[in-house]
Scaffold this motif. Structure first.
Motif, PDB file in Angstrom:
ATOM      1  N   GLY A 126     113.109 -54.424 -84.911  1.00  0.00           N
ATOM      2  CA  GLY A 126     112.472 -54.720 -83.632  1.00  0.00           C
ATOM      3  C   GLY A 126     113.424 -54.806 -82.462  1.00  0.00           C
ATOM      4  N   VAL A 156     111.095 -50.872 -86.762  1.00  0.00           N
ATOM      5  CA  VAL A 156     109.937 -51.747 -86.942  1.00  0.00           C
ATOM      6  C   VAL A 156     109.647 -52.371 -85.572  1.00  0.00           C
ATOM      7  N   ARG A 157     108.552 -52.020 -84.982  1.00  0.00           N
ATOM      8  CA  ARG A 157     108.296 -52.394 -83.594  1.00  0.00           C
ATOM      9  C   ARG A 157     108.313 -53.912 -83.387  1.00  0.00           C
ATOM     10  N   ASN A 213     108.318 -57.094 -80.007  1.00  0.00           N
ATOM     11  CA  ASN A 213     107.600 -57.367 -78.771  1.00  0.00           C
ATOM     12  C   ASN A 213     108.168 -56.580 -77.588  1.00  0.00           C
ATOM     13  N   ASP A 250     106.953 -52.978 -77.672  1.00  0.00           N
ATOM     14  CA  ASP A 250     105.597 -52.797 -77.173  1.00  0.00           C
ATOM     15  C   ASP A 250     105.603 -52.477 -75.679  1.00  0.00           C
ATOM     16  N   ASP A 278     107.845 -46.349 -77.691  1.00  0.00           N
ATOM     17  CA  ASP A 278     108.603 -45.824 -78.817  1.00  0.00           C
ATOM     18  C   ASP A 278     109.796 -45.004 -78.330  1.00  0.00           C
ATOM     19  N   ASP A 335     104.771 -50.225 -87.512  1.00  0.00           N
ATOM     20  CA  ASP A 335     104.418 -51.622 -87.314  1.00  0.00           C
ATOM     21  C   ASP A 335     104.921 -52.462 -88.483  1.00  0.00           C
ATOM     22  N   GLU A 336     105.122 -53.731 -88.226  1.00  0.00           N
ATOM     23  CA  GLU A 336     105.539 -54.643 -89.300  1.00  0.00           C
ATOM     24  C   GLU A 336     104.326 -55.031 -90.158  1.00  0.00           C
ATOM     25  N   CYS A 355     110.452 -57.065 -90.897  1.00  0.00           N
ATOM     26  CA  CYS A 355     109.621 -57.431 -89.754  1.00  0.00           C
ATOM     27  C   CYS A 355     110.498 -57.671 -88.534  1.00  0.00           C
TER      28      CYS A 355
END
Length: 215
Positions: free
Chosen positions: A76, A108-109, A111, A114, A118, A129-130, A140
């Motif tokens: 992330g 793993v995307r 916050n 978002d 990407d 996504d996680e 995650c």
């Protein structure tokens, strides 16, 4: 590099570059790179350090070289924001990606992803996504437990404060492993830190220059 048995029979190698390596699966784990954060702040008129993206990418080079990783997963917040879209930043990452064309890379995307969107297609980074399952791990961004595996995450930018002589105190980035969730330190060169809330039985490994030590 500090080997740590996180779960019975499952080891991670903790690197001073503030990344973790799973030797059984050849996978390097990096949390919170926040690429382009400094340029994002400068575009808002905030004076911040230069060349932070170059520092981040250099440490990625070092971590890949030290481990021989064939796979890299960003946990992330790869990009900081949409304002991180600067030619120098994107070109630097594209050159880094070309140097490691044989390494499979997944995001793993988180916050910030978002909001930033990407990665561009030319970076050849798959975004998911996680949670992402990898052996016993649930990869995650947010450090929340899952029933079917041990979570490895980021988001919190953990650090620990150590006391020294003459009442000196030192804040160091750290890895924080609890019973069900492990949190990696922020990888990015220009990120804040937040003190860990250590529970009985937790293991904390501080990053001090070129070493990782259990504290």
């Amino acid at each position: 590099m500090l080997p740590l048995e996180v779960r019975p029979g499952e080891w991670l190698h903790l690197l001073p570059q503030r990344a973790a390596f799973d030797p059984a699966r050849g996978c390097l784990l990096v949390a919170d790179a926040h690429v382009g954060k400094a340029v994002s702040y400068r575009r808002m008129g905030v004076p911040v350090p230069e060349a932070t993206t170059d520092d981040t990418l250099q440490r990625l080079d070092e971590a890949i070289a030290a481990t021989g990783a064939q796979r890299l997963v960003f946990l992330g917040d790869l990009l900081h924001s949409a304002r991180s879209n600067a030619p120098h930043t994107f070109e630097a990452v594209a050159r880094w990606r070309h140097r490691h064309a044989g390494v499979a890379v997944v995001l793993v995307r988180g916050n910030h992803d978002d909001r930033a969107g990407d990665p561009p297609a030319e970076w050849r980074i798959d975004a998911v996504d996680e949670p992402l399952s990898l052996g016993p791990w649930r990869l995650c961004h947010h450090p929340q437990p899952h029933d079917d595996g041990y979570v490895l995450a980021g988001h919190q930018h953990p650090c620990i404060t150590l006391g020294g002589r003459a009442h000196g105190r030192l804040r160091l980035p750290c890895f924080h492993f609890g019973d069900r969730v492990g949190v990696l330190p922020a990888f990015g060169a220009f990120t804040g830190m937040h003190a860990v809330r250590r529970q009985p039985g937790d293991r904390v490994a501080a990053v001090a220059d070129d070493r990782v030590v259990l504290v």
